[in-house]
Design an enzyme around this catalytic site. Structure first.
Site, PDB file in Angstrom:
ATOM      1  N   CYS A 271       0.821  -1.217   0.000  1.00 55.36           N
ATOM      2  CA  CYS A 271       0.000   0.000   0.000  1.00 55.36           C
ATOM      3  C   CYS A 271       0.851   1.261   0.000  1.00 55.36           C
ATOM      4  CB  CYS A 271      -0.940   0.010   1.202  1.00 55.36           C
ATOM      5  SG  CYS A 271      -2.132  -1.344   1.223  1.00 55.36           S
ATOM      6  N   CYS A 311      19.209  27.993 -33.419  1.00 54.13           N
ATOM      7  CA  CYS A 311      20.266  28.959 -33.134  1.00 54.13           C
ATOM      8  C   CYS A 311      20.510  29.093 -31.643  1.00 54.13           C
ATOM      9  CB  CYS A 311      19.885  30.317 -33.726  1.00 54.13           C
ATOM     10  SG  CYS A 311      21.098  31.608 -33.419  1.00 54.13           S
TER      11      CYS A 311
END
Length: 542
Positions: A271, A311
């Site tokens: 759990c 770029c």
């Protein structure tokens, strides 16, 4: 027998219910009016915690219907009333206070009865005079005068007209389950309002709501039962522990869930792992990781910037307008070249770590989500198969549907395997998040080997059920197709896949310490599906 000592019955999905559907015409305990409790009805009188007991080597749980909860409540009320020599109305008050724990109630009652009476609000004597000779009595709420028949009191004796009682209790019922522990309207009085008063002054719709809260209190206040979380389901599950680490249960509505955390069934993952994984899927922290991995801060204003062109010359947006090189983050005004090697700075290291974390999380999340969607699709396909296509196949093959149950078994196996496989990826994610040592790598390798075997078997089974089986459904059947061969193939694949996943689950439950398919655990696959050896061996590095 107290509720805390009651035996638990084992149940397996698909078997007949353990309880009868006895009538539910129930008579009020004391007044004789219709109510939730009586000896007159026969609500599941065959309830027997000894019947149909399965081996204790498995987890013990029983799916309980509402009528059985009513009977359990009634039994506890009668036991407390008899043992403590109190009325059944007072028994109900005591049981509500002790959350239906009969043994604790009896122990503390016989230790200090006076203290318990004061704590729960059961008075032996009224605090005001109730034997006066006056004809008219003033209501303590509306201050109007009424005859004795128009006045109602609880154990304290404070007088209120029935109209004011109705308004007071109705308001409490509308407020929620707190109506089960209503006190006298007098602010300084701690006397409790019992069910006899509820029955006397409330209308049917409010009484029904009250008793609905009362029924649910047996499950919600206790520690051994929980309601099935499936929408619209009215079953509860009573649970007992026998040493297994799995809390998965299967309700009679066919919904499987974890009794401990009430999430979808997630064995063999614990759990805590499930909770961390689901929280991570919702956590906004992944957004920050993405920002760290995919962006760089402007050297001037520090706002994150994402590079979207080729770029390296970058310009920050207004009002900053700073120009800089993406590669080295230096200003373009005095920038020449940035081809010299520089050791990673702290920010670059953080970005690399964030990108690695995102890539790792994405890898496991995508596979977790894929198996979840595949499971939901398989559930939809099974529903369609059972409602439409199974009958079509039965008509085409001139075979009773009962003899085609192997097709349903195949789909059920697919659904279960998708569930298990889904959670192996959450498990795998947290293995890789641990310290990198030989044991962790060995466990990772073991998980990879086991899940690969299981997943390959599942994919073959899913393909056979989804594609090959449906080729036999249609107006025109290809005579070259041999349904008998497909039957044998599908049955073999279902068995083989089940074995794969049983071994995977066992390995995960054992922490992947002992992962090996020995000769006695060899898995035989249909010859038509593989040319590999029928016996596989997997050994860990530990």
């Amino acid at each position: 027998m107290s509720s805390s000592d009651r035996d638990i019955i084992d149940i397996e999905s698909g078997e007949e219910d353990l309880y009868s559907d006895g009538g539910n015409d129930i008579i009020d305990i004391e007044s004789g009016e219709e109510d939730l409790y009586s000896d007159g009805g026969n609500v599941s009188d065959d309830y027997n915690p000894v019947d149909d007991t399965i081996s204790r080597s498995e987890k013990s749980y029983v799916v309980v219907k509402e009528e059985d909860i009513l009977k359990l409540q009634r039994d506890d009320i009668e036991q407390v009333s008899t043992v403590l020599s109190v009325s059944q109305v007072e028994s109900i008050v005591l049981l509500l206070h002790y959350h239906w724990c009969v043994s604790k109630l009896e122990d503390e009652w016989f230790t200090d009865e006076e203290r318990i009476r004061k704590t729960v609000g059961i008075l032996k004597e009224p605090v005001v005079d109730v034997n006066g000779t006056e004809v008219d009595i003033q209501c303590g709420i509306c201050f109007e005068s009424y005859t004795r028949k128009e006045i109602a009191r609880v154990s304290c004796g404070h007088p209120y007209c029935k109209t004011c009682w109705t308004g007071y209790i109705t308001t409490k019922i509308e407020d929620g389950p707190g109506c089960l522990r209503v006190k006298c309207p007098e602010p300084s009085c701690y006397a409790v309002v019992g069910q006899d008063m509820i029955d006397e002054v409330t209308e049917k719709k409010d009484k029904d709501k009250y008793y609905r809260y009362f029924l649910r209190s047996y499950v919600e206040d206790g520690k051994k039962m929980k309601w099935c979380p499936s929408p619209g389901c009215e079953y509860a599950v009573e649970f007992g522990v026998n040493g297994s680490s799995s809390y998965d249960v299967s309700c009679l509505c066919s919904y499987k869930f974890c009794w401990n955390c009430c999430e979808d069934a997630h064995s063999p993952v614990d759990c805590e792992t499930v909770s961390k994984w689901l929280l991570k899927n919702k956590d906004e922290s992944e957004n920050m990781n993405w920002i760290l991995a995919k962006t760089k801060p402007c050297p001037k204003c520090k706002r994150p910037i994402e590079k979207n062109t080729g770029c390296n010359h970058m310009s920050c947006s207004a009002p900053c307008r700073h120009y800089f090189c993406w590669a080295c983050l230096q200003p373009l005004s005095d920038h020449k070249a940035c081809n010299a090697f520089k050791a990673d700075n702290e920010d670059e290291t953080k970005r690399k770590r964030a990108k690695d974390a995102i890539d790792r999380y994405t890898h496991f999340y995508e596979r977790w989500a894929f198996n979840q969607s595949s499971r939901l699709k398989a559930m939809s396909d099974l529903e369609k198969w059972q409602s439409v296509e199974l009958k079509q196949l039965s008509d085409i093959q001139s075979t009773p549907e009962t003899q085609l149950s192997f097709t349903v078994d195949a789909w059920l196996q697919i659904i279960e395997c998708r569930r298990v496989l889904k959670w192996t990826y959450a498990y795998g994610y947290y293995i890789l998040s641990q310290e990198r040592n030989k044991r962790v790598f060995a466990r990772t390798f073991s998980l990879s080997c086991c899940s690969a075997e299981a997943e390959n078997g599942l994919e073959r089974l899913h393909h056979c059920a989804e594609e090959e089986l449906k080729q036999f459904i249609g107006k025109i059947e290809d005579p070259s197709k041999n349904f008998g061969e497909l039957r044998a193939k599908l049955i073999d694949l279902t068995k083989a896949t089940k074995t794969y996943f049983e071994n995977l689950v066992k390995a995960l439950e054992n922490g992947l310490v002992d992962v090996a398919y020995n000769e006695s655990q060899s898995i035989e696959e249909p010859e038509s599906f593989t040319k590999r050896s029928k016996t596989r061996k997997i050994k860990t590095l530990i």
